[in-house]
Structures are given as structure tokens and as C-alpha cells.
Design an enzyme around this catalytic site. Sequence first.
Site: not given
Length: 958
Positions: A512-514, A521, A575, A807, A829
Site C-alpha cells: 500500500r501507500d506506506e 515493527d 517504536w 497486520e 506485515h
Amino acid sequence: MKKSIPCNTGGSPVFPLIFIFINLGIILPATAQTLLPTYLRTEYKVNPVTDATAPRLSWELTSPERNQMQTAYQILAASSLEKLSEEKADLWNSGKVAGRSTAQVPYAGKKLESRQIVHWKVRSWDKAGKPGAWSQAAYWETGLLDKKDWQAQWIGLDPDTLGKGKTYQLPPAPYLRREIRLRPGFRKARLYVTALGLYEFSINGQKAGTEFLTPGWTDYDKRVYYQTYDVTSQLKSGANVLASQLSYGWYAGYLGYALLVGNPVVRAFYGKVPLLKAQLEVEYPDGKTETFATDNSWKASFGALLESDMLNGETYDARLEWADWQKPGFDDKSWQKAGVYPDRAGRLVQTYPGPPVKITGTLPVKHQTQRPDGTYIFDMGQNFAGIIRLRVKGRAGDTIRLRYGEKLFPDGRLMTENLRMARATDTYILKGAREGEVWEPKFTYHGFQYVEISGLRDKPDATTLVGLVIGSDTPQVGTFETDNAMVNQLYRNIDWTQRSNYVDIPTDCPQRDERVGWTGDAQVYVKSATFNRDVASFFTKWVVDLNDAQYENGAYPLYAPRPNLRKTDTFSPGWMEAGIICPYQMYQTYGDTRLIEKGWVPMVHFMDFLEKRSQGTYLFPEGTFRDLSPKGGFGDWLSFGKKTPPDLLASFYFAYCADLMAEMAGALGKQDDQKRFGEMGQKIRKAVLDHYTDTKGRFKTDTVPYGNGAGYVDGQLGFSGHTQTAYANAIYMGILPAKSIGQAGDYLAELIRQNDGRLATGFLGAKPLLPALSASGHSALAYELFLSKEFPSWGFEVENGSTTIWERWDSYTKEDGFKYNAAMNSFNHYAFGAVCEWMFENAAGIQPAEPGFARFIIRPEIDPKSGTDRINQLQASYHSPNGPIVSSWKKEPDGLLMNVTIPVNTTAQVYVPAASVNQVVVDGRKLTALPEIKSSETRDGYVVLSVGSGSYEIRSSR
């Protein structure tokens, strides 16, 4: 003509045949009874180009004898193979060096210069002091070590064709060329090339190297990497053509969430015009050289590649091809002069340190279906990251459109809603060649299992499409196989997901647009990654990206590299700690102290940030991260039920990182830092337990309302410290004293039972869940969760047809189709694939006892139940920095059969499930008859054997 060979290959290793001989019980000749070095690497790679002035050398050792150990080594380095001997070595003769080191040994010879080829070999002395044979020779090549070595300028062609009011602004890709002449007799040629954007370079029409998406993604304002190619065989005397195509890539194309905004300006985050910087250096026998560099003598134009974008795909009109533009004699009078662009002050140009992105495999079409509208759906049988190769015949102007998706709707339509604004479409317009046409994209990739094709004139066949798997070429080091089909598929899913998302950086998803390098992660999965693939050079590259992306206040960001995709994106607990955890894991797995040494200042800066933000309390009470979105950071992303407070998890990570920093400081000999962070960890743990636990040792939230007190995902039940995620992390991270681990494990087990025996963890809780259960005496429950096929579980995904990790736990079911917001339904994912860590360290029992696996443990946890849906036998292997480690076990009617392999120059403690040494037999003999078993003892239901190198068959009876 031979293909050009990239000098900085990171290709998969060819493991020594001697291991096969040993495992088959073949006795080698007496001349091979001593140690033989093999698999020589420099800076983790085989025969690379490197900018390191003191590159680290590594090798593995083989021997058919058990309990073999290196007691000394000797390294020779020379400027030519003819000089590679003890008498002639002109660069370095280490002499006999006592010790066991076979990895990360720094070159300590004469000072190296740019463009130098260094040949080297090594020999080792065994445990009896007997020298072995010299290894085969290896080499490394130095790159351009001084910025003055670069004569090339940045050149490009400004498209200046950005449309207004369009959803997408996809300008055509530039073509660049220059014709040169070489005099006869040249003996060596090197091409040094990089780009702001992406490049493909060719000489006389032949591509240089096999890499893809070069030169990779960096913070282009700070550094850019270059590749080096040996192109001697591609050149000829007389006229030659240097040519390159450019694309916008990460530099000037669409990135991440940019498409969501709908603002055309967000297409180019770093710059608008893709640029090339390249120089060809040709050497003659008399020592003279010629250099051909990019400058204003190059010509530029646009051509058949009308659109080119990483997220959106390519449009190629073959009718507009410049015939023979890459060959001498082409008339380029209609082309314009390439523009010359100034360099940015302070930008570093360095050799690419990671494994190259390549086409690492091919996939044939598994099934094809014609739709009522005349389109065809091709099923590749595997979700993966890559492109396709199209073979087609037709008339000039026929337009073939290819759309990509991970899933189909129940009626057979292609599901693309989860791509969000990523168009993920390739278009090929035929030129009408009578013999047919073959085409594949060059500067894009997609995440998909299904391809929809429209525009075909004839019915497709098995040759119409081939899938080309794209990813960083990280050598496979792990295998995991059982008698349970679901588990075997799960492991394949984990590895495919890693391959799909390790594409220059550790992306979250490939479709996708990411597709950005999410730090959360990356840190939860990094240990699992090391068991599957050799990711040493991969993280060597990405940790630099991470440090380049660090905020001025010391926080690490949500993703790296860090273009300003959204104003709300800053940092988040769970993160940002990737800046500590990922370098630490490289140290643990590979014994790499140079990586942590280079990153020490940024890591200390981050710890200073945490300490300052705790305001002297050494914890993060509720509201500390209220300035972050959503509500204190992402927390245990995509968990179920009550949410673990992000600030509680932040406090856990604070303590965990302090502990890791203390350990790394000790490895570097930084005694003051070791003392500081050791004491810091103790203070944090005390503060956390005082603040967050009640009199019964349960975790609780503060009485101060957190945020709006109502939770933040789908109206679920607010926050609680008494969650599966809280106890799993507390046990895993060593927050609790040893005496409290059992109680915390009981709380964790009870929470699972209260949840109908199911997990409720998200990104931050799934990784430590099973290890925490095993560590607290609940291994049986860990197996129940691992083998479950009920929602939510890893088995649930497999039962519902997954070929990669999802995901969300419930992204799709065969009965109900797609769930939740389609935009948040990635089927590729890797975060939940972090269970792989438990699979290797617990189920197979392979655990390091010291960094680099010079000492390790094999302590398998056996599935306590038997049956067709259980694990009755398991075999795992891990190719460690010292060689292959094998751990296998099989249940037998009267006990257990284990087979283990210990690499040369290592020792292991093997835990055999048994109540007494009398129940253990090795190679058909009792322990008392085996002098090579150095010691044995009984501990916690295991008989512990201390063994050296070799392969052992171990049986334990009931």
C-alpha cells in the site's frame, strides 16, 4: 560476452561440502584432519567493495574431528595472488595470533588506498597446536576513500511536466548517454555510480550488475551510497556507449502517506529532479588510466518510460523506444545537453554497506481465470514483493494493463481497497513486434499474489506471466520443519514476509501507500530476523539510517529514513527504542562491537532524552507522552480488550534499554557508562514496581485519568495495567525480581484462561508472550497458544489461507471475508511473525550463551501432548557466525531422540529432557563411556551435557 560482475555482492553463501561429509559419517583423508578455514568474508560479505579502512575479516572452520577448537590463527594479505605467501605478503602478515577469534578480526596491515584490491587467506591451529591448511584466497576492494577521488558531477534532466489538478503527478523518466572511445589493450575497468533517485546503468546495451532499486534509500541530504562494478568484459577497444535510465524513487517520487493528503506537491520530499553521478575508470598495462565522468558532455532525453513511481507503477510505450540508443553510432542530435546540478555541502558519498536488492527468485503462475469483463486473474500462489515479466504478442498500440492485489473478493474480483492511494498498476503499450515482446518494470515493485490483466488480444498461456521476487539478498541461515503442516506453513509465511519487507530498509508492508521503515515493527522482529536470514549487513545499513533520522532532542522517530510525511509523526514508546534494541541484537547475534561503537553517541543521546523526560522519577507515569498521537503513542498496537497504557510500556522499555546499554558499554570497555546505565536500570525498575504494582504484585494504572479515560480503539474498554501484554513484557524484559517471575507468569496464564484460552496481545505483546510463558513455568500453555487455530492465533491465519503474516489477527476469514477498514488490512506485515523467536529459542532450544554464538545452549521445550495436531518431531538449523547449529528432536515410544550439531570452535550446553544421567545415551553409549562429553549434570528436569564441536545422537528413556 560475459555479464558484468558487481564487486560488492552480498550473495548467499555456498556452505562447505565438508559439513555434508561429516553429517554423512564420511571420514576424510588424514591430510584433512586439522582445521580448514572456509566461507571467508569481509565486512560480512564475500569479495566486496568497502570503504572501511580497517575492514573486519571473518571465516568459519571445518573439521571431521569432534571437540575441535582454534587456538591460534594467521592472516596474510597481499596486493596480488602471486604475493599471497608468508615470504611475499606485502600488505600484512599477522603472524601467529593466539586466540579463538574467527569473526570481526580487523585488518591491521599497511594503510590502504582507494581502488586497491587486497587478496587474503587464513590458517588456524587446532586444539593440539597443529596448524591446518591455508584457506582458499578471498579478496576485497577498496572504494573511493577520499571525496577528491570523485570527478563526476550530478547530472539530470528536469521533466518540468508536472500537471495541475491531477491525482497523480508522474513525469517521464530521463534517459542519459555518452559515447566514448578506448584505446586497445586496457586491462581493468571499474564503474562507480550513484543517483539521487534510482538508476539503471548500461555499457553498450548491457546492464551493469544485477542489483535492483539502486542506490537505495537514505537521508539524501546527509548521505548517498554508490555501487562499484567490474565492467572490464563489457568494454571494447574503440567506440563504447555509457548509458543510464533514471527514476524518481524515494528521492523524488511518492512516499508513504503522501498520497492520502491529495496534495500534488508531496510527490518530491527530497528533490524534484532525479540525478546521476557516475565515473568509469579504465586502466592500461602501463599503469595509465582514463576517467569518463558525468558532466555537461552527456546528452539527455525522455523516451518510452512515460511514468515511473515506486508506489504507483510504470507506464511504458514501446512505440517510443529509442532504437539502439545504448550503442555506438546512435544519432542523439535531437537530445539536449544534460543539466549539471551542484552538490549539497556536507553530503557523504559512500559505498553501499548492505546486501543488494535483487531479483531473488521466480514464481510461475499457479492458476488463471477469465472474468466476465474479459480480464484475466493470475494467481501466483504466494503473496510476495516483486514485479512480473510479461510475454505478449499484439499490434502496435495495444495496451496491456496490469493491476496487483493480495486478495480476491468472493466473486473473484481483485481486491485493491487495502492499497489505499497506491495505484499499483503497470501499463505496457505494444510496438507490434512480429516475434512478440518481453517487458518487465525497472523502477517499481508491488506486494501481491494476484495480477489482473486487461487488454490481451489472445488468450494467455503459462508463459504470459512470471513473477520476479524482489528483496534484499540476505543469505538464508535458518530452517524449521516439523510433522505439523500448520507450523511448517507458518514458518514459510514468516520467512516470505521477511523477504517481502526487507527491501533496502525494513518496511512494514510492500503493497500500500506506506512501505516505510517503521521502528516499532523492526525492533520487535529483529531477533526473529537473525534466525531466518543473515541480516548483519542489512542492519549495518539501516542503523545508520536510524541514527541519521534521530531528532535533535534525542528521540528516535517512528520510521527511518525520516521524510516529513505527516506533521503528527514524531516518536512513540515501543517504536523509538529500536535505536537501542536493533544495534544490541546485531551485537548479540554477530558479536559486532563496531556497530555499537559507531552508534554510541546517538544511543547515549537517546538515553539522555528518556532520563530528562522522566523528570527525575525514573519512570513515565500516565500522561507523560500525552503530547503524542494516538494518546501517548501507538502502544500495543492492534491488541484486543483493555489496552496496556503506553506509558507503562514506555517505563518498561526505559529499564530494558538501560540494561542493554550497560551490557554494550561493558563490551566496549566504557566503564563509566556501564556503571551509569547499570544503576539507571535498577532505579527505573524500583520506580516502576513502586508506582505500577499493588500489594499483590499486580500491575495497575495510576488513579489519574489517562487521556479521556475511554480507550482509543473502536470504543474498547479503556486502559489497564493488568493485561497479557504487561506481564509478558515485564517477564521478558527482566523488570521483575526472580522471586516474582512465577507469580507474574501465573497472572499471565490466568488472563489467558479468562480470555477463553486465547491471546489478546498486539504488536508489543505478541513477541514476548510465549517466551514469558516458557520462562515462568507455563511452557504447555505456550504450546497451546502456538498450535491454536482459533481466532486470534497464528494458526487462524494459516487456516484461512495466508501465505504471509497479516497486520491484523482478523484481517480475513473464509466465511466473512475482509474485516475492519480495508485501508488497514495488510496481508504482508511481519510484526506478528516475531513468534519465530520462540520457535527457535524455545521449541528448538537454540540460544546464545555469549555474543556471536561462540558458546550457546540447546534446550528444546518438547510439546507435552502428542497427536496428529501436535508437534511430535522437530528439526531446526541455524547457520551461526561459526557455522551450522542443528537441533532436532523426535518423540519415541520409550523416550526422546535428539540430534544436535555443534560447529567447530564453539561449545554448547545441551539440555536433554531426563530425570537422571542413567536415562541418557549418546551415540549408543552411556555417558560414562564418552570422554568427549566434558561434563554432565541434572538440572530442572534436564540432564545437561557440556560438549564441543561435532554431531551427536542423543536418546533419553523414560
